[in-house]
Design an enzyme around this catalytic site. Sequence first.
Site, PDB file in Angstrom:
ATOM      1  N   ASP A 285      29.680 -38.612  53.446  1.00 23.44           N
ATOM      2  CA  ASP A 285      30.689 -37.885  52.690  1.00 23.44           C
ATOM      3  C   ASP A 285      31.481 -38.910  51.867  1.00 23.44           C
ATOM      4  O   ASP A 285      31.381 -40.127  52.089  1.00 23.44           O
ATOM      5  CB  ASP A 285      31.597 -37.058  53.606  1.00 23.44           C
ATOM      6  CG  ASP A 285      32.178 -35.864  52.841  1.00 23.44           C
ATOM      7  OD1 ASP A 285      32.236 -35.926  51.596  1.00 23.44           O
ATOM      8  OD2 ASP A 285      32.573 -34.872  53.469  1.00 23.44           O
TER       9      ASP A 285
HETATM   10  C1  BGC Z   1      33.668 -33.236  50.526  1.00 25.34           C
HETATM   11  C2  BGC Z   1      32.189 -32.893  50.442  1.00 25.34           C
HETATM   12  C3  BGC Z   1      31.679 -33.077  49.039  1.00 25.34           C
HETATM   13  C4  BGC Z   1      32.007 -34.476  48.599  1.00 25.34           C
HETATM   14  C5  BGC Z   1      31.448 -34.841  47.252  1.00 25.34           C
HETATM   15  C6  BGC Z   1      33.996 -34.533  49.852  1.00 25.34           C
HETATM   16  O1  BGC Z   1      35.356 -34.761  49.777  1.00 25.34           O
HETATM   17  O2  BGC Z   1      34.044 -33.270  51.883  1.00 25.34           O
HETATM   18  O3  BGC Z   1      31.984 -31.585  50.886  1.00 25.34           O
HETATM   19  O4  BGC Z   1      30.310 -32.803  48.984  1.00 25.34           O
HETATM   20  O5  BGC Z   1      33.413 -34.641  48.593  1.00 25.34           O
HETATM   21  O6  BGC Z   1      32.073 -34.283  46.204  1.00 25.34           O
END
Ligand code: BGC
Length: 727
Positions: A285
Site C-alpha cells: 500500500d
Molecule cells: C489506499 C489504497 C490505494 C492506494 C493507492 C492507499 O492510500 O489505502 O487502497 O490503492 O492508496 O492509491
Amino acid sequence: MFSERVQSLLSQMSFAEKVGQLRQCGPSLVGAFEVPFGELLDMMFDGRISEAEFGRLMATSSQDYREDEIRAGLIGSFNGVGNRETALRLQKLAVEESPHRIPLLFGYDIIHGFRTVTPIPLAESCAWDQELWQRTACMAACEGRSAGIHLTFAPMVDVAKDARWGRVSEGAGEDTLLQALHGAAKVRGFQGDSLNRPDTLAACVKHFAAYGAPEAGKDYNRVDMSPQRLYEEYLPPYEACIEAGARAIMPAFNEINGVPCSSSPRLLRSLLREEWGFTGVTVSDANAIAELVNHGVAADKAAAAYLALQAGMDIDMTSESYHEELVGLAVTDPVTARLLDEAAGRVLALKEELGLFANPYLVPEQSEADILLSAENRALAREAAQKSIVLLKNDDGILPLAKGARVALLGELGADRGEMTGAWAIGGRGDDCVSLLDAMQEEEPDVRYCSGIMEEVQDLASIDEAIQETDVVILALGEMKNQSGEAASRADITLPALQIERFRYVKAQGKKVVVVLFNGRPLAIPELAAEADAIVEAWHLGVEAGHALADVLFGRVNPSAKLTTTFPSSTGQCPIYYAHTSTGRPGGRSKFTSKYLDTPLEPLYCFGHGLSYTTYRYANLQAAQQGNDILVSVDIENTGDRDGEEIVQVYVRQLTAARTRPVKKLADFTKLFIAAGVQKRCNFVIPAEKLGYYDEELNFVVEAGEYRIFAGTSVENVLATDIELQI
Ligand code: BGC
C-alpha cells in the site's frame, strides 16, 4: 519457474534495474505551488483551501514523471497516470530507450468505475447481483485500458462491521460470503478471460488482511483478533479473489496481532503462496514499507526494506525504500539478491501476461473519447444505480409519488453533481454527473428547489416559499463524499443538528417528507426512522445518480436492493453486525443481560432489509439433507400489485457446537423476479461444508448435529426449520 524471456532478462539486469522493477512511482507535481501534494490534499480536506482552489493549483502545475529514470530502467511501474497520451508517451521512453526495453506497468485506483462512475461498492453490493458486479467491472476495465492503465487496485474485499470506519464505502459490507462473491465477480469482470487484450485489467485485491477491522473503527489502527475469527470471517474473500484468478494483491497498512501485514512472512508467504498457491505480484500500500518504521518493527528505511522483501512484498508503492536501500543490501547479502530476483521476476511475469513485451502500446482501437462515458456505459451506470437504491421506509405507500403530486426538493445534496461520484472516483468528474435536481428538471422544468439544509445560508422564509402549496417534500440529507472513504473515520455517525432541525421544521409545516439519504456508510438516524414518511437510501450512486433516483421516486423502477450492512440506532452500538455469537446472557428484559442502559439493543435497520413497492409472503420452508448437501426450499408469493424482484436469503445456525457459533450466518441467496400475484418455489443447495468452522487447533471442522435453517426477506424477517445433520 519463470519463462525463458523473464529468466534471460534477470540474468542480464543489474541489481539497480531489478530494484527498478519493484519501484512504483506516482507522478510528482511541480510548478505553481510550493507545498507537497500530500499537504495540499490535507489543506483541501481541512478546509484551508476550497476544492475549486485545489483544482486550480493542480491545473497550473505540471506533473513530473522522472523521465530520465524511466530511460535508465529505474522505474518499473506508475500509480495514477490516467490518460492514454501520457501513458503511451512514457511507455515509448521505456521501450525504446531503457537498457532492456522493459515496458512500464500502469496502475490506478479504479474502484467503482473509471470515467463512468458507478455506485460506490457498498451501494452496489446491495444489489446482491453477481452478474451486475461483473458487468460494471468489465466496463471499468475497458475504460481504464483505453486510458493506458493495466492494473487496478481493486477489488477491496475488507469485511467491515464497524460503521465508524470510513472505508466501509469501498467494499461489500459486513458479510464474509457477500464480500467473497462480490470480490470474485469483480476479478472476473476486470480480468475477463485473458489479460492480453485491449479491454481487460489485472486486478489487485486488497487490503490483505483484515484492514476492515481496525480497533474503534479508526482508519489504519491495529487489528487484534483470534486466528479462528481471522480465518472464518476475514480471510475467505481474499482467498475467493485469488481463486478467481486475481494477479495481484495488496498487503494492508495495519498490523494483525502485533505483526504489520507488510512485513508478515506468515501472511505473504505461508498463507498466500504456500497454502493458497498465489503466483502473482504483491503490491505494497502507498508508502507502507517505510511506515514499518512508524510501526516500530524496523529501525530505519533499510531495515524496513529488508523486512518487507523477506516477507514477500514485491512492489514498493511510492515509499522509495527499495529504491534507496535494496541495491546496497543485495550487494552484500546473497539472500537479498535471491529474493530480489524472485520479486523482480514476478513483476516481469505479470508484464508478460499482460502482453506488454509483445505489444507495449495495446489499447482499444477506439479513442478514449469514444469509449469513456459512452451511451451504453451510462445506461449500465443507471441500471447499477437503480439496483443499488435501498428503500428503508415507506409509510402508507407514499412512494412511488403519485402522478401529478406537487413536489419540492430541498437540500444541497440533491443538486450537487460533484457529490454524486463518492469518495473513490479519481477518474470521475462532477460535471459528468446527473443530480436529482437535474433529473427532476428534465421532467418538470419549474420544479421547486431550495438549499440551506447542509449549511445555514438560506433563511427559513426561502424554505417556506419553496414548500408552499406542495404535497410532498423530498429532503436530501446525509454525508458529503469526503466524510467517508480513506482516512475518514467518524466518532459520531449521526446527522448534524442542522439537518435534523431542518427535517423537523419541514415536518412541522404539515408536509409529507421523503428523505433521500446520500452517504458512504450506515448512519444512526433514529429521528428519521421514527418521523420521516419515507427514506430512500441513495448512497453515492455515480454519474447517473439523479436519473436512477427519479426512476425509483416516480415509480418507473420498483426498488429491490437490500442492505449489506447493519444500520445502528446510535454510534455507541458500533460495531454492530448480524452474525455475532451469542453471549451467556443474551440481551433481554432482565437487567443482568448483555445490553446497554441508554441505547436499544436492536439495530435501526437490519442486514438484508430493503422494501419494495410490492410485498412478498414466505411459506412452506423445508430443509433436508441429501448426501453432503442441505436442500432448502421455500415458497414466495408476490402479494402486491406490482411485479418485483425479491432477494431471498438463507441463513444457518448450528444450535450446539464445540465453539460458540453465530446466531445466524448467511449461507446462500438468490434474486428472483416474481410477477404480481404469482407464487414461486425457490430451491437452494447448500454444501454441508459451508456450515463448518475452525476449531481450537485451527482445523476446519463440520460437525454432525442440529442446525436451524432460516429463509426470508431480511435477517430478522425469516421462517425457520431445524435439521439433524449426519456426517
Ligand atoms: C489506499 C489504497 C490505494 C492506494 C493507492 C492507499 O492510500 O489505502 O487502497 O490503492 O492508496 O492509491
